[in-house]
Design an enzyme around this catalytic site. Structure first.
Site, PDB file in Angstrom:
ATOM      1  N   GLU A  82      -4.906  -0.951  11.456  1.00  0.00           N
ATOM      2  CA  GLU A  82      -3.450  -1.031  11.257  1.00  0.00           C
ATOM      3  C   GLU A  82      -2.735  -0.646  12.559  1.00  0.00           C
ATOM      4  OE1 GLU A  82      -1.868   1.221   7.949  1.00  0.00           O
ATOM      5  OE2 GLU A  82       0.168   1.159   8.754  1.00  0.00           O
ATOM      6  N   ARG A  83      -3.239   0.397  13.206  1.00  0.00           N
ATOM      7  CA  ARG A  83      -2.609   0.845  14.467  1.00  0.00           C
ATOM      8  C   ARG A  83      -2.762  -0.200  15.554  1.00  0.00           C
ATOM      9  NH1 ARG A  83      -4.650   6.818  12.806  1.00  0.00           N
ATOM     10  NH2 ARG A  83      -2.836   7.175  11.471  1.00  0.00           N
TER      11      ARG A  83
ATOM     12  N   THR B 204       6.515  -0.471   2.143  1.00  0.00           N
ATOM     13  CA  THR B 204       6.878  -1.805   2.624  1.00  0.00           C
ATOM     14  C   THR B 204       6.482  -2.854   1.584  1.00  0.00           C
ATOM     15  OG1 THR B 204       6.527  -1.105   4.892  1.00  0.00           O
ATOM     16  CG2 THR B 204       6.549  -3.482   4.500  1.00  0.00           C
TER      17      THR B 204
ATOM     18  N   ILE C 195       0.853  -1.199   0.000  1.00  0.00           N
ATOM     19  CA  ILE C 195       0.000   0.000   0.000  1.00  0.00           C
ATOM     20  C   ILE C 195       0.883   1.241   0.000  1.00  0.00           C
ATOM     21  CG2 ILE C 195      -0.333  -0.112   2.543  1.00  0.00           C
ATOM     22  CD1 ILE C 195      -3.200   1.108   1.880  1.00  0.00           C
ATOM     23  N   ALA C 196       0.572   2.176  -0.884  1.00  0.00           N
ATOM     24  CA  ALA C 196       1.422   3.350  -1.073  1.00  0.00           C
ATOM     25  C   ALA C 196       0.639   4.624  -0.792  1.00  0.00           C
ATOM     26  CB  ALA C 196       1.985   3.355  -2.492  1.00  0.00           C
TER      27      ALA C 196
ATOM     28  N   ARG D 228      24.440 -14.609  32.930  1.00  0.00           N
ATOM     29  CA  ARG D 228      25.665 -13.785  32.888  1.00  0.00           C
ATOM     30  C   ARG D 228      26.157 -13.458  34.306  1.00  0.00           C
ATOM     31  NH1 ARG D 228      30.002 -11.972  29.934  1.00  0.00           N
ATOM     32  NH2 ARG D 228      30.518  -9.823  30.446  1.00  0.00           N
TER      33      ARG D 228
ATOM     34  N   GLY E  55      24.291  -5.287  28.859  1.00  0.00           N
ATOM     35  CA  GLY E  55      25.606  -4.674  28.671  1.00  0.00           C
ATOM     36  C   GLY E  55      25.930  -4.570  27.187  1.00  0.00           C
ATOM     37  N   GLY E  56      27.222  -4.696  26.852  1.00  0.00           N
ATOM     38  CA  GLY E  56      27.676  -4.526  25.469  1.00  0.00           C
ATOM     39  C   GLY E  56      27.042  -5.517  24.505  1.00  0.00           C
TER      40      GLY E  56
END
Ligand SMILES: Cc1cc2nc3c(=O)[nH]c(=O)nc-3n(C[C@H](O)[C@H](O)[C@H](O)COP(=O)(O)OP(=O)(O)OC[C@H]3O[C@@H](n4cnc5c(N)ncnc54)[C@H](O)[C@@H]3O)c2cc1C
Length: 303
Positions: A166-167, A79, A42-43, A192, A263-264
């Site tokens: 859609e929402r 999309t 859809i555009a 961890r 973390g990282g």
């Protein structure tokens, strides 16, 4: 998991066809739609127009013999646009009228193999790698009048009606991703070890995850309520905006906190939390931005 453009195809486009297509159009499109041989997109959005859809400039002029429209203009951020076989293009069929900004827009179901139809760049995104997001342009594309969806000039009301659903789909996607983020963070922090102890044993980790869990429950109840309203055809445009605003903003906060607990490693895309972070960011933008949701809600408050 993101289903990318296939969820646009089935969640977003199908209601437009079921509600507005003629029997003849359904017979032409739905078998291929269901099998996946005809993928739809859809555009609405254009380079100069996103939030303000009434400002759409793509034009579709009816030919003198009334047999087809001549489509000109361009769209962006579509999309599934690169792979679509048919695109629901929102175009102006009567000239812009400042006194009736929402009038004069129509939806044409454009065949992507038409002459003058072209796919531009596939835009490079920070997330949602499962779907292509493309630019489209139309240069004197001839669209048979048989491919007009619904009534001429009524597109704005069709969009308003369907954007609520859609929402809602964006809102329940946000609830699912927030829930997944918490599950990932619990598993990761239990595993961890830092300073010789699992990260989950720090009071901060417990408190952050407890907050996330409470926020998720509020979000889930709100989304469930909106789904029930939608099932009864009672989901209003402002209530859909409330659900999208709250769900996507809350999910964004939850996922950010869950990423921090990694973390990282949270920043590395091989970890699911990083992908959730990148994929979810756009939910506050597409389908109408959070700011646009606030303008809809404020209007409902009489402001
Ligand atoms: C990954 C992705 C997929 C997409 N898929 C599709 C698709 O399939 N089909 C389609 O048609 N479109 C699609 N879009 C487009 C999307 O719906 C638009 O990007 C969105 O509606 C915002 O429009 P814009 O980008 O032009 O932002 P703009 O309208 O330029 O907004 C810029 C900023 O101004 C703010 N703003 C705008 N109006 C107001 C206001 N009244 N008050 C306060 N602030 C305001 C916005 O909130 C935003 O922060 C997609 C976008 C992305 C990123």
């Amino acid at each position: 998991m993101s289903f990318g453009s296939s969820s646009v195809h089935s969640n977003l486009i199908l209601p437009y066809i079921m509600q507005n297509a003629t029997d003849e159009q359904k017979q032409r499109w739905l078998p291929g739609f269901a099998s996946g041989d005809l993928m739809f997109a859809i555009a609405m959005t254009e380079p100069g127009t996103g939030s303000d859809l009434a400002n759409i400039a793509t034009s579709a002029k009816l030919s003198d013999d009334g047999s087809h429209y001549v489509l000109n203009g361009s769209k962006t951020f579509i999309t599934g646009g690169a792979l679509a076989d048919r695109v629901l293009v929102v175009a102006r069929t009567t000239p812009y009228d400042p006194d009736n900004r929402r009038g004069g827009l129509s939806i044409l179901v454009v065949d992507a193999s038409s002459e003058g139809y072209s796919v531009g760049r596939k835009l490079k995104k920070i997330g949602l790698k499962t779907s292509d997001t493309a630019e489209l342009s139309f240069d004197d594309v001839l669209v048979p009048v048989a491919d007009l969806l619904g009534e001429e000039g009524k597109a704005f009301s069709y969009l308003t009606q369907n954007l609520a659903q859609e929402r809602l789909t964006i809102a329940f996607g946000a609830a699912a991703t927030a829930s997944a983020a918490i599950a990932h963070a619990i598993a990761y922090t239990k595993d961890r070890k830092v300073f010789g102890k699992p990260v989950a044993s720090f009071q901060n980790s417990k408190f952050v995850l407890a907050e996330c869990s409470a926020e998720l429950q509020a979000l889930q109840i709100m989304v469930d309520n909106a789904i029930e309203l939608n099932d009864r055809d009672e989901l209003t445009v402002p209530d859909a905006a409330r659900a999208k605003l709250f769900a996507t903003e809350t999910a964004g906060r939850i996922i950010d906190k869950c990423l921090q607990l990694h973390g990282g490693y949270g920043y590395i895309t091989e970890y699911p939390i990083a992908r959730l972070y990148a994929d979810t960011r756009v939910t506050r933008i597409y389908g109408g931005t959070s700011e646009v949701m606030k303008t809809i809600i404020a209007k409902d408050l009489g402001l």
